[in-house]
Design a protein around this motif. Structure first.
Motif, PDB file in Angstrom:
ATOM      1  N   GLU A   1       0.801  -1.222   0.000  1.00  0.00           N
ATOM      2  CA  GLU A   1       0.000   0.000   0.000  1.00  0.00           C
ATOM      3  C   GLU A   1       0.837   1.278   0.000  1.00  0.00           C
ATOM      4  O   GLU A   1       0.454   2.274  -0.611  1.00  0.00           O
ATOM      5  N   TYR A   2       1.969   1.258   0.684  1.00  0.00           N
ATOM      6  CA  TYR A   2       2.812   2.445   0.735  1.00  0.00           C
ATOM      7  C   TYR A   2       3.963   2.401  -0.270  1.00  0.00           C
ATOM      8  O   TYR A   2       4.720   3.363  -0.391  1.00  0.00           O
ATOM      9  N   LYS A   3       4.103   1.269  -0.967  1.00  0.00           N
ATOM     10  CA  LYS A   3       5.169   1.099  -1.964  1.00  0.00           C
ATOM     11  C   LYS A   3       6.555   1.313  -1.353  1.00  0.00           C
ATOM     12  O   LYS A   3       7.460   1.894  -1.975  1.00  0.00           O
ATOM     13  N   ILE A   4       6.714   0.836  -0.141  1.00  0.00           N
ATOM     14  CA  ILE A   4       7.976   1.006   0.575  1.00  0.00           C
ATOM     15  C   ILE A   4       8.885  -0.197   0.327  1.00  0.00           C
ATOM     16  O   ILE A   4       8.445  -1.348   0.396  1.00  0.00           O
ATOM     17  N   THR A   5      10.144   0.078   0.042  1.00  0.00           N
ATOM     18  CA  THR A   5      11.147  -0.970  -0.086  1.00  0.00           C
ATOM     19  C   THR A   5      11.536  -1.439   1.313  1.00  0.00           C
ATOM     20  O   THR A   5      11.833  -0.616   2.183  1.00  0.00           O
ATOM     21  N   ILE A   6      11.541  -2.746   1.523  1.00  0.00           N
ATOM     22  CA  ILE A   6      11.841  -3.292   2.852  1.00  0.00           C
ATOM     23  C   ILE A   6      13.087  -4.172   2.782  1.00  0.00           C
ATOM     24  O   ILE A   6      13.165  -5.086   1.965  1.00  0.00           O
ATOM     25  N   LEU A   7      14.052  -3.859   3.625  1.00  0.00           N
ATOM     26  CA  LEU A   7      15.242  -4.694   3.802  1.00  0.00           C
ATOM     27  C   LEU A   7      15.190  -5.261   5.198  1.00  0.00           C
ATOM     28  O   LEU A   7      15.167  -4.519   6.179  1.00  0.00           O
ATOM     29  N   MET A   8      15.122  -6.579   5.306  1.00  0.00           N
ATOM     30  CA  MET A   8      15.010  -7.190   6.627  1.00  0.00           C
ATOM     31  C   MET A   8      16.075  -8.249   6.819  1.00  0.00           C
ATOM     32  O   MET A   8      16.450  -8.959   5.886  1.00  0.00           O
ATOM     33  N   ILE A   9      16.578  -8.315   8.039  1.00  0.00           N
ATOM     34  CA  ILE A   9      17.531  -9.360   8.381  1.00  0.00           C
ATOM     35  C   ILE A   9      16.882 -10.288   9.395  1.00  0.00           C
ATOM     36  O   ILE A   9      16.038  -9.877  10.204  1.00  0.00           O
ATOM     37  N   THR A  10      17.273 -11.537   9.331  1.00  0.00           N
ATOM     38  CA  THR A  10      16.666 -12.541  10.195  1.00  0.00           C
ATOM     39  C   THR A  10      17.540 -13.777  10.234  1.00  0.00           C
ATOM     40  O   THR A  10      18.445 -13.951   9.407  1.00  0.00           O
ATOM     41  N   HIS A  11      17.295 -14.629  11.223  1.00  0.00           N
ATOM     42  CA  HIS A  11      17.919 -15.954  11.234  1.00  0.00           C
ATOM     43  C   HIS A  11      16.853 -17.034  11.073  1.00  0.00           C
ATOM     44  O   HIS A  11      17.142 -18.213  11.235  1.00  0.00           O
ATOM     45  N   GLU A  12      15.628 -16.604  10.728  1.00  0.00           N
ATOM     46  CA  GLU A  12      14.516 -17.524  10.590  1.00  0.00           C
ATOM     47  C   GLU A  12      14.124 -17.659   9.118  1.00  0.00           C
ATOM     48  O   GLU A  12      13.607 -16.728   8.517  1.00  0.00           O
ATOM     49  N   MET A  13      14.357 -18.832   8.542  1.00  0.00           N
ATOM     50  CA  MET A  13      14.062 -19.030   7.127  1.00  0.00           C
ATOM     51  C   MET A  13      12.562 -18.986   6.859  1.00  0.00           C
ATOM     52  O   MET A  13      12.139 -18.657   5.740  1.00  0.00           O
ATOM     53  N   SER A  14      11.745 -19.278   7.856  1.00  0.00           N
ATOM     54  CA  SER A  14      10.297 -19.204   7.665  1.00  0.00           C
ATOM     55  C   SER A  14       9.864 -17.767   7.396  1.00  0.00           C
ATOM     56  O   SER A  14       8.905 -17.523   6.648  1.00  0.00           O
ATOM     57  N   VAL A  15      10.554 -16.799   7.993  1.00  0.00           N
ATOM     58  CA  VAL A  15      10.259 -15.384   7.734  1.00  0.00           C
ATOM     59  C   VAL A  15      10.572 -15.054   6.281  1.00  0.00           C
ATOM     60  O   VAL A  15       9.787 -14.384   5.599  1.00  0.00           O
ATOM     61  N   ILE A  16      11.705 -15.532   5.801  1.00  0.00           N
ATOM     62  CA  ILE A  16      12.094 -15.313   4.410  1.00  0.00           C
ATOM     63  C   ILE A  16      11.040 -15.915   3.482  1.00  0.00           C
ATOM     64  O   ILE A  16      10.594 -15.279   2.519  1.00  0.00           O
ATOM     65  N   ARG A  17      10.632 -17.128   3.766  1.00  0.00           N
ATOM     66  CA  ARG A  17       9.650 -17.825   2.925  1.00  0.00           C
ATOM     67  C   ARG A  17       8.328 -17.066   2.865  1.00  0.00           C
ATOM     68  O   ARG A  17       7.721 -16.943   1.797  1.00  0.00           O
ATOM     69  N   ASP A  18       7.894 -16.541   3.994  1.00  0.00           N
ATOM     70  CA  ASP A  18       6.546 -15.984   4.081  1.00  0.00           C
ATOM     71  C   ASP A  18       6.412 -14.569   3.532  1.00  0.00           C
ATOM     72  O   ASP A  18       5.308 -14.164   3.153  1.00  0.00           O
ATOM     73  N   VAL A  19       7.511 -13.815   3.486  1.00  0.00           N
ATOM     74  CA  VAL A  19       7.334 -12.392   3.180  1.00  0.00           C
ATOM     75  C   VAL A  19       8.259 -11.843   2.094  1.00  0.00           C
ATOM     76  O   VAL A  19       7.930 -10.854   1.447  1.00  0.00           O
TER      77      VAL A  19
END
Length: 343
Positions: A189-207
């Motif tokens: 909705e806001y057309k915002i670029t998101i850079l996220m770091i994580t150690h959870e591959m499920s987060v990567i898969r889902d979003v």
């Protein structure tokens, strides 16, 4: 949108120098949700903090909207940072301030008019689903609600980039899901670029749309989420993928296979998209003189596309097994032979 070129970051003490980032080359395109995954100490937090200069690089370049941050004056860096919001793992809320005041803080620091602040904060409270919590204090909120406040605060100045530093790792799985949905909503909705770091591959898969795997301060693999999940090239990426897809043969099944048919042929079959709904194994059993023993499998969804795998044992004459194998390949389905003690 964000480009790292030969990025390096060193930490120096009296006795030694530690290189947290070593020649990072990576590009995040406008409008993407880009994930960086790695184990603790891999350098992912340092990487994301170089984008808004919470950490100053010691080499290479960081370009945001084409501007090299290392060449800008402090005043111009502040202008760039205004366009970058950040969400933290442990919320970083001011405990003595209300939810309204926490969200308003970036606008207050900018000297925005009170009417504008009120309008923007109320808009964000509604967007993150906390309109009834404006007068509450952080200690009265759940972990998920605190993170929603943190997200709203990060959006206060209407940034075009949102950095998420382990934004869900302090949350339970159900709350994590709701926060990821909110991040996808922000992106859409806001057309915002998101850079996220994580150690959870499920987060990567889902979003995420794309992902980079970082290890020892270096990017060892990157690509679309679908490519990395379906065909990880490095051992580290394979371990992360296995943590989500669980595509290894259970030990009890391996033992049974080795006991009853030590010379059996085991195959891993990947199904993508429309092929996931086809009765492939039924067709193979009817067309060729082979017995099919399904040992293990599951199915998930990657970027809206069904993706699944099966580990099967084919029993029969060598020639018939080979014919069945070739036929499966012709169906545009990935198949490879595995051994009983491998995934």
């Amino acid at each position: 949108m964000i480009t790292f070129e030969g990025l390096e970051k060193e930490y120096r003490t009296k006795d030694k120098t530690f290189k947290a980032l070593n020649g990072i080359n990576l590009t995040i395109e406008k409008g993407e949700i880009f994930g960086v995954i790695g184990f603790s100490g891999a350098g992912k937090s340092t990487l994301i903090r170089c984008v808004n200069f919470l950490e100053k690089p010691t080499g290479g370049r960081v370009l945001v909207d084409g501007q090299d941050l290392l060449t800008l004056t402090p005043a111009n860096i502040r202008k760039v940072k205004r366009n970058i919001g950040m969400v933290f793992q442990h919320f970083n809320l001011l405990q003595s301030k209300t939810v309204f005041a926490n969200i308003a803080m970036p606008l207050v620091l900018e000297g925005a008019p009170k009417k504008q602040i009120k309008q923007r904060v109320e808009e964000l409270l509604k967007f993150v689903g906390l309109s009834d919590k404006a007068g509450a204090y952080p200690e009265q909120l759940s972990g998920g609600q605190k993170q929603r406040v943190g997200i709203a605060r990060a959006l206060a100045t209407q940034p075009s980039i949102l950095l998420c530093d382990e934004a869900t790792s302090a949350l339970d799985p159900q709350t994590t899901g709701s926060i990821l949905k909110l991040l996808k909503k922000i992106n859409a909705e806001y057309k915002i670029t998101i850079l996220m770091i994580t150690h959870e591959m499920s987060v990567i898969r889902d979003v995420c749309d794309k992902v980079a795997v970082i290890e020892g301060g270096e990017i060892i693999e990157s690509g679309t989420v679908f490519d990395i999940f379906s065909n990880p090239q490095t051992k580290t990426a394979q371990n992360f993928v296995h943590s989500v897809l669980n595509d290894s043969i259970p030990e009890s099944v391996r033992n049974l296979v080795q006991e009853h048919n030590p010379n059996g042929k085991l195959f891993k079959i990947n199904f993508v998209g429309a092929s996931s709904g086809q009765p492939l194994l039924s067709k193979i059993a009817k067309k060729f003189d082979v017995d099919i023993n399904v040992l293990f499998g599951n199915i998930t969804e990657l970027q809206g596309v069904p993706f699944g795998h099966l580990i099967v044992e084919l029993r029969g004459q060598e020639n018939e097994i080979k014919r069945a194998y070739l036929h499966i390949q012709q169906e545009n389905v990935s198949i490879r032979e595995v051994i009983a003690d491998a995934s």
